[in-house]
Motif scaffolding. Structure first.
Motif, short mmCIF file in Angstrom:
data_model
loop_
_atom_site.label_atom_id
_atom_site.label_comp_id
_atom_site.label_asym_id
_atom_site.label_seq_id
_atom_site.Cartn_x
_atom_site.Cartn_y
_atom_site.Cartn_z
N LEU A 460 34.31 49.03 -20.52
CA LEU A 460 34.04 49.20 -21.94
C LEU A 460 32.54 49.18 -22.23
O LEU A 460 32.04 49.97 -23.05
CB LEU A 460 34.76 48.11 -22.75
N ILE A 461 31.82 48.28 -21.58
CA ILE A 461 30.38 48.19 -21.78
C ILE A 461 29.69 49.47 -21.29
O ILE A 461 28.77 50.00 -21.93
CB ILE A 461 29.81 46.95 -21.06
N THR A 462 30.15 50.01 -20.16
CA THR A 462 29.59 51.26 -19.65
C THR A 462 29.82 52.40 -20.63
O THR A 462 28.91 53.21 -20.89
CB THR A 462 30.23 51.61 -18.29
N ALA A 463 31.03 52.49 -21.18
CA ALA A 463 31.33 53.54 -22.16
C ALA A 463 30.45 53.38 -23.40
O ALA A 463 29.96 54.37 -23.96
CB ALA A 463 32.80 53.49 -22.54
N ASP A 464 30.24 52.15 -23.82
CA ASP A 464 29.41 51.87 -24.99
C ASP A 464 27.97 52.33 -24.76
O ASP A 464 27.35 52.95 -25.63
CB ASP A 464 29.45 50.38 -25.28
#
Length: 503
Positions: A460-464
């Motif tokens: 999720l952090i990577t996508a953000d």
């Protein structure tokens, strides 16, 4: 002596005719899209009824069965692969919705919005009810329910481009972010109402959990047909100004912040208004500056948002050790934070005249907050509540801003020279691309979660961060505009006009 005018009447008469029509349109479109989300919610409520722990339920004496573990379940969801089947239902809707959205805007741009919305809501009511009728018709084929979900996903794409186009037709850029931030709460209101209505019937006759919402959205479709006013010109009102004069201005620059939400716009050239407008092509919409960047940004932003939507209750139950109801109730705080974040994003972007920069800042702050929530978010009830509200605001704020105010800004971009018929297509492209992320996020979470929740949050952090990266060029352009640098030559568009459009 002449009596003074009653205060209530003074208040009513203080608003112009255009103001009343704007408020009326805003209210109607809010109700319409609330009904769309209301009809989507029952499936998440009914899942727990389709597959239950039958060992905890008293078996009726008249029921003659040897299978004590699955006698209370609804076939085909009574087998060990029921989670896979539930996933098939979710993804069949989301994938159909994502694909259909790209075509929906094209049709919505070429058809009267009143007819398009009305037909979409009537068909949504039909397919929502057909899922519930499977209970009364005693249907146990997974293909029936998948087919209904696919068709429902396709017809539900009529909603978003059409309602955004209606609102965009009535409201100019002044305070657009703020007003659409509030208006966008219809998503959460629809989810809440859908949960409550479905919950009334789920334990007795789960078919009604779908049929009642189906009837509601069908009734709103009839209301739409009877009362919706698509454009100000249809009732002899003056349309709003969607952009400033073609002077030097940064991308997506707003009108003056002092412009009132419901004020009458300045008179415009009526001859120009009534010029025949040609529907923009798909490639022409893609050439509008910012459409590609915001579309890809929304893909990753919606990936994060929908992963929380589908997996947050399970995460809270597993990590914080809440029961199912407590985890579900706690997860609604993420949506509450999303409402606040959407309003805040709209206010800030109106004040700063920087949509991309507002999204960029919120997304860049969201990344460490997601990491922090996974590390300390379950250390006591106050911490859990605070982190859920904060993460919901930071994740859903940019998502809400892009799907509303940004879509409306781009669909009425200055380079279109007054042609507002691109609004539906642009909205569909942006939300359709985002819907790919909405389908992909929960799927990836299901694959990654067996390796540990930490890995899900890293995803999720990577996508953000990828969402932030995609906005970087637009942020630089907005910052240069604030600093007084010219973004283009006076009177020149950012790209060659699409075929059929005058420069």
């Amino acid at each position: 002596m002449r009596s003074s005018l009653a205060p209530g009447i003074r208040l009513i008469t203080s608003f112009s005719r255009e103001s009343w029509y704007r408020g009326y349109t805003l209210f109607l479109t809010f109700v319409f899209y609330t009904s769309y989300h209301l009809s989507r919610k029952p499936i998440s409520i009914v899942k727990s009824e389709l597959h239950r722990n039958c060992s905890l339920i008293i078996q009726p004496q008249h029921l003659n069965t040897t299978n004590n573990e699955t006698w209370c379940d609804w076939a085909p969801f009574d087998q060990d692969n029921y989670q896979t089947l539930f996933g098939a239902l979710d993804n069949s809707f989301l994938v159909a919705y994502a694909i259909g959205m790209f075509f929906s805007g094209i049709f919505g741009e070429r058809l009267p919005l009143r007819y398009y919305l009305s037909t979409g809501m009537l068909l949504s009511g039909l397919f929502t009810s057909l899922f519930g009728l499977g209970f009364y018709w005693n249907i146990h084929s997974i293909w029936y329910y998948v087919f209904v979900q696919v068709m429902n996903g396709v017809v539900q794409t009529t909603g978003w481009p059409a309602v955004v186009a209606c609102v965009g037709n009535w409201f100019g850029k002044g305070k657009r972010g703020f007003i659409m931030g509030i208006w966008n709460s219809h998503t959460s209101v629809g989810n809440i109402l859908g949960s409550l209505i479905a919950g009334v019937f789920v334990s007795s006759t789960w078919g009604l959990s779908f049929i009642v919402p189906g009837i509601i959205i069908a009734v709103t479709g009839v209301i739409c047909f009877l009362f919706l006013v698509e454009r100000p010109e249809d009732v002899n009102c003056i349309p709003p100004q969607h952009h400033e004069c073609p002077e030097q201005e940064p991308l997506l620059r707003n009108a003056s912040s002092t412009e009132e939400i419901f004020s009458s716009p300045q008179p415009v050239n009526q001859e120009h208004i009534h010029q025949e407008e040609e529907a923009i092509s798909f490639m022409g919409a893609l050439r509008i500056p910012g459409v590609i960047e915001f579309s890809l940004c929304l893909l990753f932003a919606k990936l994060v948002s929908y992963t929380f939507l589908y997996w947050l209750p399970l995460y809270i139950a597993n990590v914080a050790h809440f029961d199912s109801k407590g985890a579900g109730d706690m997860s609604t705080l993420f949506d509450v934070g999303g409402i606040l974040g959407g309003i805040l994003a709209g206010l800030v972007s109106d004040y700063t005249k920087g949509r991309a920069t507002t999204c960029f800042v919120m997304l860049i702050v969201a990344a460490p907050m997601l990491f922090l929530y996974n590390q300390i978010g379950q250390n006591g009830l106050p911490t859990t509540i605070g982190m859920l509200l904060l993460c919901g605001a930071l994740v859903n704020g940019p998502y809400a801003l892009i799907t509303t105010a940004v879509s409306a800004d781009l669909g009425t971009h200055e380079s279109l020279r007054g042609n507002s018929r691109a609004l539906s297509t642009v909205t569909a492209i942006i939300d359709g691309t985002g819907s790919i992320g909405a389908a992909l996020g929960p799927l990836l979470a299901g694959v990654i979660s067996p390796t540990g929740w930490n890995n899900v949050f890293y995803m999720l952090i990577t996508a953000d961060l990828l969402a932030c990266l995609l906005l970087f060029r637009l942020v630089i352009k907005e910052v240069r505009g604030w600093c007084g640098y010219s973004t283009r030559q006076r009177g020149m568009p950012d790209f060659p006009a699409a075929p059929g459009h005058r420069v």
